[in-house]
Scaffold this active site. Structure first.
Site, PDB file in Angstrom:
ATOM      1  N   ASN A  69      -9.235  -1.044  -0.283  1.00  0.00           N
ATOM      2  CA  ASN A  69      -8.434  -1.002  -1.464  1.00  0.00           C
ATOM      3  C   ASN A  69      -9.371  -0.646  -2.603  1.00  0.00           C
ATOM      4  O   ASN A  69      -8.544  -0.139  -3.606  1.00  0.00           O
ATOM      5  CB  ASN A  69      -7.901  -2.464  -1.739  1.00  0.00           C
ATOM      6  CG  ASN A  69      -6.809  -2.757  -0.741  1.00  0.00           C
ATOM      7  OD1 ASN A  69      -5.792  -1.923  -0.471  1.00  0.00           O
ATOM      8  ND2 ASN A  69      -6.972  -4.000   0.077  1.00  0.00           N
ATOM      9  N   TYR A 124     -10.833   2.130   5.461  1.00  0.00           N
ATOM     10  CA  TYR A 124      -9.616   1.655   4.709  1.00  0.00           C
ATOM     11  C   TYR A 124     -10.308   0.684   3.799  1.00  0.00           C
ATOM     12  O   TYR A 124     -10.673  -0.419   4.147  1.00  0.00           O
ATOM     13  CB  TYR A 124      -8.514   1.017   5.448  1.00  0.00           C
ATOM     14  CG  TYR A 124      -7.196   0.860   4.814  1.00  0.00           C
ATOM     15  CD1 TYR A 124      -6.302   1.882   4.647  1.00  0.00           C
ATOM     16  CD2 TYR A 124      -7.067  -0.391   4.184  1.00  0.00           C
ATOM     17  CE1 TYR A 124      -5.077   1.758   3.813  1.00  0.00           C
ATOM     18  CE2 TYR A 124      -5.921  -0.328   3.251  1.00  0.00           C
ATOM     19  CZ  TYR A 124      -4.904   0.527   3.164  1.00  0.00           C
ATOM     20  OH  TYR A 124      -3.846   0.341   2.451  1.00  0.00           O
ATOM     21  N   ALA A 182     -10.008 -14.094   3.270  1.00  0.00           N
ATOM     22  CA  ALA A 182     -10.339 -14.544   4.534  1.00  0.00           C
ATOM     23  C   ALA A 182      -9.534 -15.693   5.084  1.00  0.00           C
ATOM     24  O   ALA A 182      -9.293 -15.947   6.302  1.00  0.00           O
ATOM     25  CB  ALA A 182     -11.944 -14.595   4.406  1.00  0.00           C
ATOM     26  N   SER A 219       0.928  -1.206  -0.058  1.00  0.00           N
ATOM     27  CA  SER A 219       0.169   0.038  -0.078  1.00  0.00           C
ATOM     28  C   SER A 219       0.605   1.445   0.093  1.00  0.00           C
ATOM     29  O   SER A 219       0.317   2.302  -0.154  1.00  0.00           O
ATOM     30  CB  SER A 219      -0.894   0.106   1.295  1.00  0.00           C
ATOM     31  OG  SER A 219      -1.816  -0.871   1.057  1.00  0.00           O
TER      32      SER A 219
HETATM   33  C1  REX Z   1      -4.019  -7.893   1.831  1.00  0.00           C
HETATM   34  C2  REX Z   1      -3.959  -9.371   2.848  1.00  0.00           C
HETATM   35  C3  REX Z   1      -4.021  -6.766   2.769  1.00  0.00           C
HETATM   36  C4  REX Z   1      -2.446  -9.641   3.107  1.00  0.00           C
HETATM   37  C5  REX Z   1      -4.185  -5.581   2.206  1.00  0.00           C
HETATM   38  N1  REX Z   1      -2.985  -4.994   1.513  1.00  0.00           N
HETATM   39  O1  REX Z   1      -5.045  -4.820   2.028  1.00  0.00           O
HETATM   40  C6  REX Z   1      -2.815  -3.654   0.908  1.00  0.00           C
HETATM   41  C7  REX Z   1      -1.867  -2.997   1.963  1.00  0.00           C
HETATM   42  C8  REX Z   1      -2.286  -3.417  -0.382  1.00  0.00           C
HETATM   43  O2  REX Z   1      -0.815  -2.984   1.948  1.00  0.00           O
HETATM   44  N2  REX Z   1      -2.496  -2.613   3.199  1.00  0.00           N
HETATM   45  C9  REX Z   1      -1.830  -2.423   4.316  1.00  0.00           C
HETATM   46  C10 REX Z   1      -2.432 -10.937   3.614  1.00  0.00           C
HETATM   47  C11 REX Z   1      -2.763  -2.949   5.508  1.00  0.00           C
HETATM   48  C12 REX Z   1      -1.382  -1.228   4.724  1.00  0.00           C
HETATM   49  O3  REX Z   1      -2.200  -0.066   4.140  1.00  0.00           O
HETATM   50  O4  REX Z   1      -0.617  -0.893   5.488  1.00  0.00           O
HETATM   51  N3  REX Z   1      -3.401 -11.171   4.556  1.00  0.00           N
HETATM   52  C13 REX Z   1      -0.803 -10.933   4.389  1.00  0.00           C
HETATM   53  C14 REX Z   1      -4.153 -11.914   4.866  1.00  0.00           C
HETATM   54  C15 REX Z   1      -5.201 -12.178   6.046  1.00  0.00           C
HETATM   55  O5  REX Z   1      -4.448 -12.938   3.939  1.00  0.00           O
HETATM   56  N4  REX Z   1      -6.219 -13.284   5.922  1.00  0.00           N
HETATM   57  O6  REX Z   1      -0.723 -10.564   5.579  1.00  0.00           O
HETATM   58  O7  REX Z   1      -0.077 -11.611   3.589  1.00  0.00           O
END
Ligand code: REX
Length: 390
Positions: A206, A204, A166, A107
């Site tokens: 995406n 928040y 999930a 992100s």
């Molecule tokens: C996606 C899942 C997390 C990751 C997400 N990522 O929304 C965006 C981002 C692009 O960077 N957001 C973060 C996965 C939160 C930010 O803004 O800091 N999680 C993982 C899962 C949870 O699969 N069940 O951690 O690899």
């Protein structure tokens, strides 16, 4: 040497939870938002203290003890650079991780996307307070959703990635090499009820930055990659920043990324992936040096007009330590120092990227795992050590 204290870890953990564990139903009233337009830092914003490099190193070691194969950080300030590394970039070859390695910044991409849109506002090509549907007719189910609501996460558009991931490993494997269109991602979001009325509160998502990417393509008539390239990467000479989508590989020297499964099984090598589920919300590849250069330049006012930067820093309160502007987060550290930037999480890759007021000091801290809150906490501790000192 400052170890990653439980207090610091708790602060970082709270940030993570506030990012990922977004409630599905409206809860906070609009009145919970900070007064709009508060672009200035907190009234008695403290200046950063000398960085505690031993503290940063210890935080990185903590990340590795907690399950990351490798972790690294780079601090830049006034032409001086500090580089800190521990562990490996590749679990098979055991190559040590390096601050020169490219990685997926997740992100932190949102800051790039917000900068491009802010430039387009500067150029009079789009208005923040006009409906998105004016530019992308019929895309969204509510004409009340404005461009600003995308960039400050108040649109109410459900974050489809919550449903996709999930179950972390099966969710990831189902999309690893998939190539989505933006419209398909918006469709995934619209299968779910919206989280709030447009403008009512920060949630928040995406989806907001996917629509922002669509908007950039519509307004410029070119792929979003071209906008990043012409407007940010080239002018700042970011030689290691690439928007590789829909390629699944990272060109040139990079660290591998390892997804932590939900139940204590073995780490999953997640390096090869299109990140198509994120695109303009999270698919850029970069290095610690390039990200630091980018954030410092942004905060020095080199990427937008002064008004543009002020617009990006119209803060709305997220929680007691964090506010969100336009694709930009302000975090007030335990010592009272405000820092500006973003965090990133794509499968296998965790990033913390923040700079102090005016871009004077910048830190990018990184670990090559994800889905491990204790590792992310350790990166939060690195942030504290980098700006609060001992
Ligand atoms: C996606 C899942 C997390 C990751 C997400 N990522 O929304 C965006 C981002 C692009 O960077 N957001 C973060 C996965 C939160 C930010 O803004 O800091 N999680 C993982 C899962 C949870 O699969 N069940 O951690 O690899």
């Amino acid at each position: 040497m400052t170890p990653a204290t439980p207090r610091r870890a708790a602060v970082a953990g709270t940030l993570l939870l506030s990012l990922l564990a977004v409630p599905a139903a409206p809860a906070a009233p609009a009145a919970a938002l900070a007064p709009a337009g508060s672009a200035a830092p907190p009234a008695r914003a403290a200046a950063p203290h000398a960085p505690d490099l031993a503290g940063v190193r210890e935080a990185l070691r903590t990340a590795v003890r907690r399950g990351a194969p490798g972790a690294m950080a780079r601090i830049d300030e006034g032409g001086r650079t500090h580089r800190m590394v521990t562990g490996v970039a590749d679990r098979t070859t055991r190559r040590p991780i390096s601050t020169k390695d490219r990685f997926r910044i997740g992100s932190v991409t949102k800051v790039f996307t917000a900068v491009v849109l802010t430039q387009l506002v500067d150029e009079g090509k789009v208005s923040l307070d006009r409906p998105v549907n004016r530019y992308l007719p019929g895309l969204l189910p509510d004409n009340g959703i404005t461009v600003r609501h995308l960039l400050d996460h108040r649109s109410g558009l459900y974050d489809y990635s919550r449903a996709l991931f999930a179950r972390s490993v099966p969710g990831f494997e189902a999309v690893r090499t998939k190539v989505y269109t933006y419209r398909e991602l918006v469709k995934l979001s619209l299968r779910h009820p919206r989280t709030n009325r447009p403008g009512a509160r920060y949630v928040y998502s995406n989806t907001n930055f996917v629509v922002a990417g669509m908007l950039i393509e519509k307004l410029t008539g070119k792929p979003v990659a071209t906008a990043y390239e012409r407007r940010i990467i080239k002018p700042l000479k970011l030689r290691n920043t690439v928007y590789a989508h829909p390629e699944a590989t990272i060109p040139e020297r990079h660290t591998r990324g390892y997804l932590t499964p939900d139940s204590g099984a073995r780490l999953v090598d997640a390096t090869r992936q299109t990140v198509s589920w994120a695109q303009s919300a999270g698919a850029l590849v970069s290095t610690a040096g390039d990200v630091n250069t980018f954030l410092s330049a942004l905060l020095r006012g080199e990427l937008t007009s002064e008004r543009g930067l002020t617009r990006m820093q119209k803060w709305r309160t997220v929680d007691s330590t964090t506010s969100y502007g336009l694709g930009l987060r302000r975090r007030t550290l335990s010592c009272g120092v405000p820092v500006y930037g973003h965090t990133g999480a794509v499968q296998g890759y965790y990033t913390y990227a923040f700079a102090s007021e005016g871009g004077k000091r910048s830190l990018t801290a990184f670990a090559n795992t994800s889905n491990n809150a204790r590792v992310l906490d350790a990166l939060g501790a690195a942030l504290e050590s980098a700006f609060c000192g001992k």
